[in-house]
Design a protein around this motif. Structure first.
Motif, PDB file in Angstrom:
ATOM      1  N   UNK A  76      -3.872 -12.908  62.535  1.00 48.33           N
ATOM      2  CA  UNK A  76      -3.797 -11.948  64.013  1.00 48.33           C
ATOM      3  C   UNK A  76      -3.663 -10.794  63.424  1.00 48.33           C
ATOM      4  N   UNK A  77      -2.877 -10.324  62.038  1.00 49.92           N
ATOM      5  CA  UNK A  77      -2.187  -8.611  62.302  1.00 49.92           C
ATOM      6  C   UNK A  77      -2.668  -7.344  62.372  1.00 49.92           C
ATOM      7  N   UNK A  78      -2.869  -6.483  62.866  1.00 51.64           N
ATOM      8  CA  UNK A  78      -3.513  -5.573  61.900  1.00 51.64           C
ATOM      9  C   UNK A  78      -2.990  -4.950  62.452  1.00 51.64           C
ATOM     10  N   UNK A  79      -2.523  -3.797  60.258  1.00 53.39           N
ATOM     11  CA  UNK A  79      -1.770  -3.143  60.444  1.00 53.39           C
ATOM     12  C   UNK A  79      -2.580  -2.023  59.272  1.00 53.39           C
ATOM     13  N   UNK A  80      -2.203  -0.712  60.354  1.00 47.03           N
ATOM     14  CA  UNK A  80      -3.283   0.389  59.462  1.00 47.03           C
ATOM     15  C   UNK A  80      -1.972   2.186  59.542  1.00 47.03           C
ATOM     16  N   UNK A  81      -1.954   2.510  58.651  1.00 38.50           N
ATOM     17  CA  UNK A  81      -1.323   3.459  58.255  1.00 38.50           C
ATOM     18  C   UNK A  81      -2.865   4.644  58.452  1.00 38.50           C
ATOM     19  N   UNK A  82      -2.512   5.972  59.252  1.00 40.46           N
ATOM     20  CA  UNK A  82      -3.180   7.238  58.802  1.00 40.46           C
ATOM     21  C   UNK A  82      -2.428   8.430  59.412  1.00 40.46           C
TER      22      UNK A  82
END
Length: 158
Positions: A76-82
């Protein structure tokens, strides 16, 4: 290990510098909470999801973010690094349908959250990892070698 950092009402932490010249937990952690998706109806089929609370710990070699999000799955998680921006979000869609003797009942719900954090340049972004266990999402943000706290030592006078 340091004490847990707490967020005041405005979402930021107190500003302070460390002796090493690196930003402390206080001045790098900008939290731009996107708020909760409000429940549109008061009935029980659309429960909504409030913005999860976080604990932030600074250790000698890493920052640890703990987020209480029970009832979700890892997928269920969406973890992003920008660049230096870490975003954590989840979106749940529920669609139930019951058919019984001439009638159909459909109920659906939608809930989501998104938390965004600005990371300090002292975080080793290639080594960030996340684990989800028993309703707690843990994100480990290791520090770069030059930012790690060095142990105290005695210096001999010659």
């Amino acid at each position: 290990m340091s004490d847990l950092a707490t967020l005041p009402k405005n979402g930021g932490l107190a500003n302070k510098k460390t002796l090493s010249g690196f930003p402390s937990l206080s001045n790098w952690f900008d939290d731009f909470s996107m708020g909760e998706f409000p429940s549109l109806f008061s009935s029980n089929f659309n429960t909504g999801m409030s913005t999860p609370k976080v604990n932030i710990k600074e250790e000698a070699d890493a920052f640890i973010v703990e987020m209480a999000v029970p009832g979700l799955k890892k997928s269920d998680f969406n973890i992003n690094l920008d660049n230096n921006t870490l975003s954590i979000s989840a979106e749940l869609k529920e669609n139930n349908e019951e058919k019984d003797e001439g009638y159909t009942r459909r109920e659906f719900g939608y809930s989501s959250f998104k938390r965004i954090f600005t990371l300090p340049e002292t975080v080793e972004d290639s080594k960030i990892n996340a684990k989800y266990n028993e309703g707690i999402l843990n994100i480990h943000l290791p520090k770069k070698e030059e930012a790690k706290q060095k142990p105290a030592r005695s210096i001999k006078v010659s």
